[in-house]
Design an enzyme around this catalytic site. Structure first.
Site, PDB file in Angstrom:
ATOM      1  N   CYS A 102       0.814  -1.218   0.000  1.00 15.05           N
ATOM      2  CA  CYS A 102       0.000   0.000   0.000  1.00 15.05           C
ATOM      3  C   CYS A 102       0.848   1.269   0.000  1.00 15.05           C
ATOM      4  CB  CYS A 102      -0.927  -0.012   1.208  1.00 15.05           C
ATOM      5  SG  CYS A 102      -1.890   1.497   1.413  1.00 15.05           S
ATOM      6  N   CYS A 122      -1.653   1.597  -3.143  1.00  8.85           N
ATOM      7  CA  CYS A 122      -2.611   2.679  -2.889  1.00  8.85           C
ATOM      8  C   CYS A 122      -2.031   4.094  -2.896  1.00  8.85           C
ATOM      9  CB  CYS A 122      -3.297   2.506  -1.546  1.00  8.85           C
ATOM     10  SG  CYS A 122      -3.583   0.821  -1.035  1.00  8.85           S
ATOM     11  N   LYS A 174      -0.202   5.220  -6.110  1.00  8.91           N
ATOM     12  CA  LYS A 174      -1.242   5.126  -7.132  1.00  8.91           C
ATOM     13  C   LYS A 174      -2.134   6.350  -7.098  1.00  8.91           C
ATOM     14  CE  LYS A 174      -5.094   3.444  -6.058  1.00  8.91           C
ATOM     15  NZ  LYS A 174      -5.654   2.109  -6.300  1.00  8.91           N
ATOM     16  N   TYR A 232      -8.134  -3.920 -11.777  1.00  9.41           N
ATOM     17  CA  TYR A 232      -8.113  -2.502 -11.428  1.00  9.41           C
ATOM     18  C   TYR A 232      -6.682  -1.986 -11.443  1.00  9.41           C
ATOM     19  CZ  TYR A 232      -6.757  -3.447  -6.542  1.00  9.41           C
ATOM     20  OH  TYR A 232      -6.099  -3.844  -5.410  1.00  9.41           O
ATOM     21  N   GLU A 246      -6.059   1.249 -13.561  1.00  9.23           N
ATOM     22  CA  GLU A 246      -5.596   2.439 -12.841  1.00  9.23           C
ATOM     23  C   GLU A 246      -4.245   2.914 -13.375  1.00  9.23           C
ATOM     24  OE1 GLU A 246      -5.704   1.347  -8.716  1.00  9.23           O
ATOM     25  OE2 GLU A 246      -7.834   1.813  -8.507  1.00  9.23           O
ATOM     26  N   HIS A 297     -26.710  20.158  -2.046  1.00 13.22           N
ATOM     27  CA  HIS A 297     -26.726  20.736  -3.385  1.00 13.22           C
ATOM     28  C   HIS A 297     -25.720  21.869  -3.500  1.00 13.22           C
ATOM     29  CE1 HIS A 297     -28.523  21.529  -7.258  1.00 13.22           C
ATOM     30  NE2 HIS A 297     -28.601  22.810  -6.959  1.00 13.22           N
ATOM     31  N   GLU A 324     -25.682  13.846  -4.330  1.00 17.88           N
ATOM     32  CA  GLU A 324     -27.113  14.013  -4.065  1.00 17.88           C
ATOM     33  C   GLU A 324     -27.967  13.234  -5.053  1.00 17.88           C
ATOM     34  OE1 GLU A 324     -27.177  18.485  -5.950  1.00 17.88           O
ATOM     35  OE2 GLU A 324     -29.055  17.795  -5.031  1.00 17.88           O
TER      36      GLU A 324
END
Lengths: 492, 123
Positions: A68, A73, A76, A198, A202, A467, A472
Site C-alpha cells: 500500500c 494505494c 497510485k 483494477y 488504474e 446541493h 445528491e
C-alpha cells in the site's frame, strides 16, 4: 543433524520454563502486519515485526510499509491525482516531475512507520522471516546472516506480489510490474499494460493522464468480479479520453529490438491472426500471487489452498496450526484491501491479548477503482444480486447524471452513472450501490455506512441531498430499469 | 577528534549559507530557540532535548555534519511567517532533521534517545 538435535533440546527447555523471546512475532510489515504489531504492543505484548522486500525482477525494492505505502494505494492515488490535474490543465505533468514528489511522500511514510514502531516499542527487524516450527521464526538478513526468534504466537501477513506470465517468451526479461512503475529511473514512455484488473486500468489511466501513449491489452473482460455494466462505463470513458484498448488479445512474445524498444506479438482472438507493435515499456498486471513460497509453511503444517497458494484461514484468522495466524492478502478468500487488513490485524491483536472476542466482519466492504473516471461501490453487483435473489426479486434503480464540474470544462459525461440494486418489495433493502463519477471514493464512503446499517430505498429517498453535488443524485434515484424509462437526470 | 563536524549557526541566512557550503555531506540539523548568556533557551523543550540529542551524537555517521542552529528569540519564532516556518516548513522547536530526506523528529520526539539514535544510524 547436530543443528536439529540442538533445536529439539532447546525447545525442551523453552517448554519447561514457558518463556518465549516474544509474545508475538509478525512476519510482514505491510498495512496488516504493522497495524497488528502496533496494536499488540499497545496492549502490553512483547512484539517483533519482520519486514523484508525481495527485490522485483527489475531490482526495485522499498522500505517498511508494504504494498500500500510503497507500490500500491499511496503512489497510485498520487499519480492518479497528477493525471487528473494534467488532464484538467491540458498541460500534462511529466513522469519526471511527479516522481520525486511521490517518492518523497512514500519515504516520509516509511519514516513515520519507523518512528511509530520505535515509539510503541515494537522490535523491527529487516529480515526475511520463515517458520522453523510452530514457535520459532528464522530471520535472514540481506547478507545471509541468520537470527532465531521464539514466539508464543506467530502472525503471517506477508501479502502478495505481482505475477509475471512466465510462459510468454521475453515477459520476465523485458517487462515490468506495478512494483516498478512508481520507481523507474526514466519515464516509461509508450506503454503496453497487459491485464484488465483494477491495477491494469488504474495504471493505464494515470499514464495516459500524464501524457504517455498507453494501450491496455485485455484477454476477455475488464474488472472481473465487479459489476460488468459499471466496468464497461469505466473502460468506455478511458477509451474516449485517449487510452487505447486491444480487446480479446493474448500476448505471445516480447522481443527487444536493436533500437531498444520492445516488440510485442499478440494473437487477436477474434480473427485468429497475429498482430505486432512496438512499445517502450510493457507492464504486466495479470494478477497477484501470495508470498508463501519461502515461509516454510509445509514443514510446519500450515495448510494452503492448492489453487491460489493462499493460507487457509478460519473466521478468527487462525490457520491449521494452533498458534499461527494469517490475515490480509495472504488469507484465502479475504479481500485484497488495506482497510480490511488493518482492521483484521487490530482485532486479531486484541483477541490475542485477551481483550475481546470480536471477529472481523468482511461483509459490506466498500471499494473504489481510481481510474480516470472513478468507480465506487458497496455490496452486490447487479449480476450477483440476480444470481442470489432472482431477477424478479430485485429492482434496479439508475440514473445518468452530469457533474456540474464537467459543465464548465465542457466534458462528456455519458459514463457518469448511478445504480442502486434493491430487494423488490417492502422498503426495498439496498443490496448494492454503484457510482461512476468524480471523487467516487468520497461519495461512496458515506453511503457505505448506510449500507452497513441495512439501508433501504426508503431511507435513501428520505435523505435530503446536499446541493450542488454529484452525491445528491443518489438520494434522488427513482427510475427503475424494469420501467424502461429514460434514466437521464434533467437540470435542477 | 570526532568523526563528525559540528557547525554552530544563528538565524536562517547563516544556516542556509553554511548548508550550501557543505553539499554532498550527510547533514543533520538541530533547531533550537536562542540560548541566553547562561546557556539556557527560552524554549523549555529545547532545554530538555539538547542533552539527549548530544548524548547520541557518537552514533552520527562518519564524515557527517551536525548543524546546531539557533532560530532566534521567542517573538521571532512565534511569528508564523518566519523563514524557518515558511521555507523549511518547521512546525516547532526543537526539531532534528536529516537534510534532504523526510526524516525528522519534532518536539517531544527529540526526548526519546532511541529515536534520535535511529535517525543517526538509519539509512
Amino acid at each position: 543433524l547436530k543443528d536439529i538435535q540442538l533445536n529439539i533440546e532447546w525447545h525442551g527447555i523453552w517448554f519447561v520454563t514457558g518463556t518465549f523471546d516474544y509474545d508475538l512475532v509478525v512476519i510482514g510489515g505491510g498495512s496488516g502486519g504493522l497495524a497488528c504489531s502496533k496494536e499488540a504492543a499497545q496492549l502490553g505484548q512483547k512484539v517483533a515485526v519482520l519486514d523484508y522486500v525481495e527485490p522485483s525482477v527489475k531490482g526495485t525494492k522499498w522500505g517498511i510499509g508494504g504494498t500500500c505505502v510503497n507500490v500500491g494505494c499511496i503512489p497510485k492515488k498520487l499519480m492518479h491525482q497528477a493525471a487528473l490535474l494534467g488532464t484538467a490543465l491540458k498541460d500534462a505533468q511529466k513522469y519526471e516531475q511527479w516522481k520525486p514528489a511521490v517518492q518523497n511522500h512514500v519515504r516520509s511514510l516509511n519514516w513515520g512507520h519507523r518512528v511509530q514502531l520505535q515509539d510503541k516499542e515494537v522490535k523491527y527487524l529487516n529480515v526475511k522471516g520463515s517458520l522453523l516450527d510452530e514457535h520459532t521464526v528464522k530471520g535472514s538478513t540481506r547478507t545471509g546472516k541468520e537470527i532465531m526468534l521464539t514466539a508464543k504466537n506467530i502472525v503471517i501477513a506477508t501479502g502478495g506480489r505481482p505475477k509475471y506470465p512466465t510462459h510468454i517468451p521475453g515477459a520476465v526479461e523485458h517487462g515490468i510490474t506495478s512494483d516498478d512503475i512508481f520507481w523507474l529511473k526514466e519515464s516509461p514512455g509508450k506503454t503496453l499494460v497487459v491485464g484488465a484488473s483494477y491495477v491494469a486500468l488504474e495504471c493505464a489511466g494515470f499514464l495516459t493522464g500524464i501524457g504517455l501513449e498507453t494501450t491496455v491489452m485485455v484477454r476477455s473482460i475488464p474488472l472481473r468480479g465487479f459489476d460488468q455494466q459499471m466496468a464497461g462505463l469505466v473502460t468506455d470513458y478511458m477509451e474516449a479520453y485517449g487510452t487505447k484498448f486491444s480487446w480479446r488479445s493474448v500476448p505471445k512474445s516480447v522481443d527487444k529490438l536493436s533500437s531498444g524498444v520492445l516488440q510485442v506479438t499478440w494473437t487477436d482472438e477474434q480473427t485468429g491472426k497475429d498482430q505486432r507493435d512496438t512499445f517502450d515499456s510493457v507492464l504486466w498486471a495479470v494478477g497477484r500471487a501470495p508470498e508463501t513460497k519461502t515461509l516454510g509453511l509445509e514443514k510446519v503444517g500450515v495448510k494452503l489452498n492448492k489453487e491460489s497458494g493462499k493460507i487457509l484461514v478460519a473466521a478468527d484468522e487462525s490457520t491449521s496450526v494452533p498458534n499461527i495466524y494469517a490475515f490480509g492478502d495472504i488469507g484465502e478468500g479475504r479481500p485484497e484491501l488495506t482497510p480490511t487488513a488493518i482492521k483484521a490485524g487490530k482485532l486479531l491483536a486484541r483477541r490475542l491479548a485477551g481483550q475481546t472476542n470480536e471477529l472481523m466482519n468482511y461483509d459490506n466492504v466498500a471499494t473504489t477503482v481510481f481510474t480516470p473516471l472513478e468507480y465506487g461501490c458497496v455490496g452486490l453487483s447487479e449480476e450477483e444480486a440476480e444470481s442470489r435473489h432472482g431477477k424478479d426479486s430485485i429492482e434496479v434503480y439508475h440514473a445518468f447524471y452530469k457533474p456540474l464540474e464537467f459543465t464548465v470544462a465542457e466534458r462528456d459525461a455519458s459514463q457518469c452513472y448511478i445504480k442502486v440494486v434493491c430487494k423488490r418489495g417492502g422498503d426495498q433493502r439496498i443490496l448494492g450501490l454503484h457510482f461512476t463519477g468524480p471523487n467516487a471514493g468520497e461519495v461512496t464512503q458515506g453511503f457505505a455506512m448506510g449500507f452497513q446499517c441495512g439501508a433501504t430505498l426508503t431511507h435513501l429517498k428520505e435523505t435530503v441531498g446536499i446541493h450542488p453535488t454529484c452525491a445528491e443524485e443518489l438520494t434522488k434515484v427513482n427510475v427503475s430499469k424494469r420501467s424502461g424509462l429514460d434514466a437521464t437526470v434533467t437540470g435542477c | 577528534m570526532s568523526h563528525y563536524e559540528e557547525v554552530k549557526v544563528h538565524g536562517y541566512d547563516e544556516f542556509c549559507k553554511a548548508v550550501s557550503e557543505r553539499k554532498g555531506n550527510d547533514i543533520f540539523a538541530y533547531f533550537s530557540g536562542d540560548i541566553d548568556t547562561q546557556g539556557l533557551s527560552w524554549c523549555p523543550d529545547c532545554v530538555k532535548a539538547e542533552p539527549i540529542v548530544r548524548g547520541e551524537m557518537s552514533h552520527l555517521p562518519e564524515g557527517s555534519v551536525f548543524f546546531y542552529c539557533q532560530v532566534g528569540e521567542r517573538p521571532y519564532w512565534k511569528d508564523p511567517n518566519n523563514e524557518f516556518k515558511k521555507t523549511l516548513k518547521l512546525s516547532g522547536v526543537p526539531t532534528l532533521i536529516r537534510y534532504g530526506t523526510p526524516q525528522k523528529l519534532v518536539e517531544e520526539e527529540c526526548f526519546k534517545a532511541d529515536l534520535v539514535r535511529m535517525m543517526f544510524t538509519e539509512d
